[in-house]
Design a protein around this motif. Structure first.
Motif, PDB file in Angstrom:
ATOM      1  N   ALA A 274       0.970  -1.294  -0.014  1.00  0.00           N
ATOM      2  CA  ALA A 274       0.090   0.018   0.136  1.00  0.00           C
ATOM      3  C   ALA A 274       0.797   1.280   0.017  1.00  0.00           C
ATOM      4  O   ALA A 274       0.500   2.376  -0.562  1.00  0.00           O
ATOM      5  CB  ALA A 274      -1.032  -0.133   1.227  1.00  0.00           C
ATOM      6  N   PRO A 275       1.877   1.257   0.815  1.00  0.00           N
ATOM      7  CA  PRO A 275       2.692   2.644   0.703  1.00  0.00           C
ATOM      8  C   PRO A 275       3.053   3.014  -0.585  1.00  0.00           C
ATOM      9  O   PRO A 275       3.277   4.326  -1.011  1.00  0.00           O
ATOM     10  CB  PRO A 275       3.773   2.235   1.849  1.00  0.00           C
ATOM     11  CG  PRO A 275       3.152   1.277   2.753  1.00  0.00           C
ATOM     12  CD  PRO A 275       2.312   0.680   1.841  1.00  0.00           C
ATOM     13  N   MET A 277       2.085   1.838  -3.189  1.00  0.00           N
ATOM     14  CA  MET A 277       0.941   2.484  -4.422  1.00  0.00           C
ATOM     15  C   MET A 277       0.369   3.974  -3.920  1.00  0.00           C
ATOM     16  O   MET A 277      -0.169   4.422  -4.904  1.00  0.00           O
ATOM     17  CB  MET A 277      -0.143   1.325  -4.200  1.00  0.00           C
ATOM     18  CG  MET A 277       0.301  -0.058  -4.535  1.00  0.00           C
ATOM     19  SD  MET A 277      -1.167  -1.172  -4.321  1.00  0.00           S
ATOM     20  CE  MET A 277      -2.468  -0.650  -5.681  1.00  0.00           C
ATOM     21  N   LEU A 278       0.686   4.566  -2.850  1.00  0.00           N
ATOM     22  CA  LEU A 278       0.391   5.705  -2.474  1.00  0.00           C
ATOM     23  C   LEU A 278       1.130   6.818  -3.140  1.00  0.00           C
ATOM     24  O   LEU A 278       0.885   7.805  -3.380  1.00  0.00           O
ATOM     25  CB  LEU A 278       0.076   5.810  -1.159  1.00  0.00           C
ATOM     26  CG  LEU A 278      -1.128   5.029  -0.452  1.00  0.00           C
ATOM     27  CD1 LEU A 278      -1.326   5.179   1.104  1.00  0.00           C
ATOM     28  CD2 LEU A 278      -2.287   5.271  -1.029  1.00  0.00           C
ATOM     29  N   VAL A 279       2.460   6.131  -3.219  1.00  0.00           N
ATOM     30  CA  VAL A 279       3.358   7.297  -3.599  1.00  0.00           C
ATOM     31  C   VAL A 279       3.430   7.298  -5.097  1.00  0.00           C
ATOM     32  O   VAL A 279       3.824   8.488  -5.556  1.00  0.00           O
ATOM     33  CB  VAL A 279       4.820   6.830  -3.059  1.00  0.00           C
ATOM     34  CG1 VAL A 279       6.071   7.629  -3.521  1.00  0.00           C
ATOM     35  CG2 VAL A 279       4.791   7.028  -1.820  1.00  0.00           C
ATOM     36  N   TYR A 280       3.165   6.078  -5.953  1.00  0.00           N
ATOM     37  CA  TYR A 280       3.470   6.207  -7.258  1.00  0.00           C
ATOM     38  C   TYR A 280       2.507   7.201  -8.194  1.00  0.00           C
ATOM     39  O   TYR A 280       3.306   7.970  -8.787  1.00  0.00           O
ATOM     40  CB  TYR A 280       3.078   4.740  -7.815  1.00  0.00           C
ATOM     41  CG  TYR A 280       3.135   4.804  -9.239  1.00  0.00           C
ATOM     42  CD1 TYR A 280       4.370   4.563  -9.850  1.00  0.00           C
ATOM     43  CD2 TYR A 280       1.955   4.697 -10.038  1.00  0.00           C
ATOM     44  CE1 TYR A 280       4.495   4.732 -11.203  1.00  0.00           C
ATOM     45  CE2 TYR A 280       2.081   4.909 -11.399  1.00  0.00           C
ATOM     46  CZ  TYR A 280       3.338   4.581 -11.961  1.00  0.00           C
ATOM     47  OH  TYR A 280       3.437   4.558 -13.454  1.00  0.00           O
TER      48      TYR A 280
END
Length: 298
Positions: A274-275, A277-280
């Motif tokens: 998840a982290p 995927m949130l940054v991308y």
């Protein structure tokens, strides 16, 4: 589809239909496992173990995440992994640029030989045991530096960074800066880096993903649990849940623990990915530019 006053021919419409159908199929193939994992992580353990989850969560439950975050080591390891990712990416990006920029300069004496030495390390290395002995002799074992220094530079990332500098920083720009009294360090800081946002974002993403997913080096070099990254702690959580479910003799309790073990697998996948995927999304526009390096020139 119409472009201005020009209508697509029957062949164009057929070609577009085939393309859209093909891309839709690929999207479903790629997207379904992601949706399945997320849905399973929010489902009841009985539904997961029975294989009832197909697309949407069945019997909405947060039991998997509660089991993951109930272990204080998980929260600590998240902070440790964030530290590894931030510090490691900073080291990687700085050293990569420091190596790539001089090698992109045509006036660097011995540039071909130096590049050959760098390229040699892409194909030949000392191996696992000599690398471990080197880390040990440098007194890096069981320290965070054991995960940061041995992987300080990726030669492949350095090569694509050098290629970007060659393609986007013209020699005339350097000559104009030198006429104005600009030295090499100032030119790199005030001219090259502001023009290199896409490639910096791309290599930072590459390095960040590598550090966040770091597992094998931590398993080899670390003994103190306080330095364990997230991936190593999640592995231990999953192993403990499987061992407990195998050791229990009561069939009902064993089924419950087995269901929880299955649920944990999906919850751990979400927690671990998840982290990133949130940054991308924040670096996506730079990433699209960066991956096209060398495709077009002119």
């Amino acid at each position: 589809m119409e472009r201005g006053n020009i209508k697509d021919s029957a062949g164009d419409r057929l070609f577009n239909a085939i393309n859209y159908t093909f891309m839709l199929v690929i999207l479903i193939i790629v997207l379904y496992p992601v949706v399945f994992v997320v849905s399973s992580s929010f489902s009841a353990k009985e539904a997961v173990s029975a294989g009832q989850v197909l697309l949407l969560p069945v019997g909405f439950s947060l039991e998997g995440y509660q089991a993951v975050f109930r272990d204080p080591a998980v929260l600590r390891s998240i902070a440790v992994s964030v530290g590894y990712t931030a510090a490691g990416t900073l080291i990687n990006v700085v050293l990569t640029i420091m190596a790539a920029y001089p090698l992109s300069r045509r006036d660097l004496w011995g540039r071909g030989l130096i590049m050959g030495l760098f390229a040699f390390t892409m194909f030949f290395s000392g191996g696992l045991i000599p690398t471990y002995l080197l880390v040990k002799n440098l007194n890096l074992l069981d320290t965070p530096w054991a995960l940061l220094l041995p992987t300080a530079v990726s030669i492949w990332n350095m090569v694509i960074t050098r290629t970007y500098f060659n393609a986007t920083i013209p020699d005339e720009l350097l000559e104009a800066a030198q006429i104005d009294g600009c030295n090499d360090l100032t030119f790199l800081w005030k001219v090259v880096l502001p023009l290199s946002g896409p490639i910096v974002a791309v290599i930072a993403l590459y390095y960040g993903v590598e550090h966040w997913n770091q597992y094998f080096n931590a398993l080899m070099y670390l003994k103190n649990p306080k330095w364990y990254p997230l991936q190593l702690v999640l592995r231990e959580v999953l192993i403990r849940s499987q061992v407990n479910s195998d050791m229990i003799g009561d069939s009902k309790q064993m089924a419950e623990l087995a269901g929880l073990s299955d649920l944990l697998k999906y919850s751990l996948i979400v927690v671990a990915t998840a982290p990133l995927m949130l940054v991308y999304p924040f670096v996506q526009r730079y990433f699209v530019k960066g991956v096209m390096i060398g495709a077009l020139k002119g």
